[in-house]
Motif scaffolding. Structure first.
Motif, short mmCIF file in Angstrom:
data_model
loop_
_atom_site.label_atom_id
_atom_site.label_comp_id
_atom_site.label_asym_id
_atom_site.label_seq_id
_atom_site.Cartn_x
_atom_site.Cartn_y
_atom_site.Cartn_z
N ALA A 1 97.30 -53.30 89.50
CA ALA A 1 98.04 -52.07 89.72
C ALA A 1 97.78 -51.52 91.10
CB ALA A 1 97.65 -51.03 88.67
N CYS A 2 98.80 -50.91 91.66
CA CYS A 2 98.65 -50.22 92.94
C CYS A 2 98.43 -48.74 92.65
CB CYS A 2 99.89 -50.41 93.80
SG CYS A 2 99.84 -49.48 95.34
N ILE A 3 97.30 -48.21 93.09
CA ILE A 3 96.99 -46.81 92.84
C ILE A 3 97.60 -46.00 93.98
CG2 ILE A 3 95.14 -45.19 92.31
CD1 ILE A 3 95.35 -47.61 90.46
N LYS A 4 98.79 -45.51 93.79
CA LYS A 4 99.48 -44.76 94.84
C LYS A 4 100.31 -43.65 94.20
CE LYS A 4 102.89 -45.16 98.54
NZ LYS A 4 103.84 -44.18 97.99
N PRO A 5 100.05 -42.39 94.55
CA PRO A 5 100.86 -41.31 94.01
C PRO A 5 102.31 -41.45 94.45
CG PRO A 5 98.86 -40.48 95.03
CD PRO A 5 98.99 -41.92 95.41
N ARG B 1 90.67 -51.71 90.49
CA ARG B 1 90.67 -51.03 89.20
C ARG B 1 89.24 -50.76 88.73
NH1 ARG B 1 95.31 -53.52 85.16
NH2 ARG B 1 97.01 -52.18 85.86
N ASN B 2 88.38 -51.72 88.92
CA ASN B 2 86.98 -51.55 88.52
C ASN B 2 86.21 -50.68 89.51
OD1 ASN B 2 87.28 -53.29 86.24
ND2 ASN B 2 87.17 -55.05 87.62
N ILE B 3 86.54 -50.79 90.79
CA ILE B 3 85.89 -49.95 91.80
C ILE B 3 86.16 -48.48 91.53
CG2 ILE B 3 85.90 -49.35 94.25
CD1 ILE B 3 86.26 -52.29 94.89
N GLN B 4 87.35 -48.18 91.03
CA GLN B 4 87.67 -46.79 90.69
C GLN B 4 86.65 -46.23 89.70
OE1 GLN B 4 90.30 -44.79 91.78
NE2 GLN B 4 90.79 -46.36 93.27
N TYR C 1 87.93 -48.32 102.18
CA TYR C 1 88.28 -47.45 101.06
C TYR C 1 87.27 -46.33 100.89
CZ TYR C 1 88.87 -46.17 96.13
OH TYR C 1 89.02 -45.47 94.95
N ALA C 2 85.98 -46.67 100.99
CA ALA C 2 84.94 -45.66 100.84
C ALA C 2 84.98 -44.65 101.97
CB ALA C 2 83.57 -46.34 100.77
#
Length: 596
Positions: free
Chosen positions: A19-23, A426-429, A235-236
């Motif tokens: 999945a792409c986590i993008k609003p 997904r897991n890093i979230q 990302y961090a």
């Protein structure tokens, strides 16, 4: 991680099921008519529609006749870094500047510098051609994941080592780059990034467990998180700055190799760092961004010791698939190159560094170490070596990319060390949520609120001393710059009747992983190469590594901390902010030579 950065293939990283986590950006309700206003979506997680996939069928319709469900998320280079945060315009320029075309352009710019051998014909004594200010000395480093990807592309009969020889033939041999071009330039040395990785493993273990004399003063907070994945670091830095104190300060293998090559060659041969041009061949497009960091320049090790715009330790990064483009641009077919070493690598200027870069026997990759370098694997075995009779226990997490480990004493059952592996965003979230500090309550006497109900400003007890974090599901052999099964070169070689789908990609990934672990079993009689075979940890001699690092610092006259450690900082993206054309031009011009 992010092949989203490739102009050739924007869907390379986001594979089926990721999945792409993008609003989803929506217009303000004041701009919509009453009949068009819809309730806000409860979830902002959407699947990216890949090439060849069908869009989901709408089950409901809005009052104006359109589907009630939101459209698939539209992502581009200016929108996001494969769901790891926003890409700035300057980063887009920095990435586009690093390509196989840049390699050819630099090779053809001027005659290359030549290393003059000593009277014994072995050790490098001097460099010729310095009278031309544009002449450079070319060196390259190649990752094992790249060699595995190319080996799989060649077919099952080619091992990872043979694929590495083919890359050497391209970069150094007469039938490769040196056989064409304006000046017939080739690379003086091509080294294996694995050697720098072994040093990173020892440094990382010392950082987590202590006991090493070469540890930076800015020790990260527990749990210590792997920092060798640039997509994860990006990302961090851009989205979760509270994670930065936990990042390992040890450089990545690419960065450490770049520093080793630039410092040793410049100090021993007496030439400026900008006369040495270092090419890294990697499985990941984000490595191009890593190479552009101001923290990884000679401003740190050769100047004031602080990040700044200077000579990069890694001048250019190309990916596995770009190796094929590089060969084709010189009119060569990579698959026709000889599967043997072109020549014995010439002696490096310093004998001890030469033995480190070119060991007598290559160490085979251990399957238990995974395909991302084995950071966690080495630390676990280091802990086990310090507790006689202990055992390593593994517990599968919610999916294959989440695994927890514990080192347990056999006699008492006491757990002496806990660690984990988190791959994929997904897991890093979930990982970063566990580290997020709780917020203070605004009510008088109220308790902090948050997922873990922790005191304000203090991270939650993750119970792990170390976590290996990688952005790509499955690890680095699945990097965005790797050759994919649906790339035309593989479609043609495998004679697919139709475009390969997820099942074919899964089978292809298994071939790449198998190639990564291919090779002859090591001969125990050879040990680590010196007199250190009696104290090997996961096949590596830590004392040999520490001795080599100390020698490196001695011959360069640079403190080891400056050579092997790096730093991180919060980055604020400029995406979505109003910027004038003039400001944007100034930003691009100012950042082309620097970092993030």
């Amino acid at each position: 991680m992010s092949a989203i950065l490739s102009a050739d293939d924007l869907n390379d990283f986001i594979s089926p099921g990721v999945a792409c986590i993008k609003p989803i950006e929506t217009l303000p309700t004041t701009q919509l008519g009453p009949e068009q206003q819809q309730p806000s979506q409860q979830s902002l997680e959407f699947e990216v529609i890949l090439d060849g996939q069908q869009q989901p069928t709408a089950t409901a319709a809005s009052p104006n006749g359109t589907a009630a469900g939101a459209a698939p998320a539209q992502i581009s280079l200016t929108d996001c870094l494969a769901c790891s945060g926003c890409v700035t315009s300057a980063e887009a320029v920095l990435v586009s500047l690093q390509s196989h075309n840049e390699v050819l352009s630099v090779l053809d710019a001027a005659p290359g510098l030549r290393v003059v051998r000593g009277s014994d014909g072995k050790a490098a004594a001097a460099v010729s051609g310095l009278e031309n200010p544009d002449a450079k000395l070319f060196v390259a480093s190649v990752s094992p994941q790249t060699r595995a990807s190319l080996a799989a592309a060649c077919g099952g009969a080619v091992t990872e080592q043979q694929a590495g020889w083919m890359v050497e033939q391209l970069l150094m041999g007469p039938g490769g780059l040196a056989g064409g071009g304006k000046h017939g330039n080739g690379f003086a040395w091509t080294v294996d990034t694995n050697t720098a990785r072994e040093a990173c493993l020892v440094l990382g273990s010392d950082e987590v467990l202590g006991g090493g004399s070469h540890r930076g003063s800015d020790k990260p907070a527990s749990p210590i998180l792997t920092s060798s994945c640039p997509g994860w670091v990006c990302y961090a830095e851009k989205t979760h700055p509270y994670v930065l104190p936990h990042l390992s300060r040890v450089k990545s293998p690419q960065a450490l190799m770049g520093t080793l090559l630039k410092t040793t060659l410049s100090r021993v041969l007496g030439i400026a760092p900008d006369r040495i041009w270092h090419l890294a061949v990697m499985p990941c497009f984000d490595k191009k961004l890593e190479a552009s960091r101001e923290e990884l320049t000679d401003a740190v090790w050769g100047g004031a010791g602080t990040p700044g715009r200077g000579v990069r330790d890694v001048d250019c990064v190309i990916t596995s698939k770009e190796i094929l483009m590089l060969a084709a641009s010189r009119g060569a077919d990579f698959f026709d190159l000889a599967k043997s070493a072109p020549v014995q690598q010439p002696a490096f200027p310093d004998p001890a560094i030469h033995r480190f870069l070119f060991p007598a026997q290559r160490r085979k990759q251990l399957r238990d170490g995974g395909t991302s370098g084995g950071n966690l694997h080495y630390i676990l075995h280091d802990v086990q070596s310090r507790h006689a009779g202990s055992q390593i226990q593994m517990t599968r997490g919610r999916n294959a990319d989440v695994v927890e480990y514990a080192v347990v004493l056999g006699s008492s059952g006491e757990t002496v060390f806990r660690a984990a592996r988190y791959y994929g965003f997904r897991n890093i979230q979930n990982l970063v949520r566990k580290l997020k500090p709780a917020k203070a309550s605004r009510m008088p006497g109220g308790k902090p609120f948050g997922s873990a109900r922790r005191p304000t400003g203090r991270p939650g007890p993750l119970e792990h001393a170390y976590v290996e974090v990688m952005a790509c599901p499955g690890g680095c052999t699945n990097g965005g710059g790797q050759i994919k099964v649906d790339d035309q070169v593989i479609v043609d070689r495998k004679n697919f009747g139709e475009k390969p789908g997820p099942d074919e990609q899964k089978a292809w990934q298994a071939e790449v992983d198998e190639a990564y672990f291919s090779g002859d079993e090591p001969d125990p009689a050879h040990g680590a190469g010196d007199d250190h075979s009696a104290e090997l940890i996961a096949g590596i001699s830590p004392s040999h590594i520490r001795d080599t690092l100390a020698h490196w610092a001695d011959i360069t006259g640079i403190q080891l901390d400056r050579l092997v450690y790096t730093s991180y900082r919060e980055v604020v993206s400029d995406v979505g902010k109003p910027v004038s054309d003039t400001e944007r031009v100034v930003q691009l011009a100012g950042k082309i030579g620097g970092g993030w």
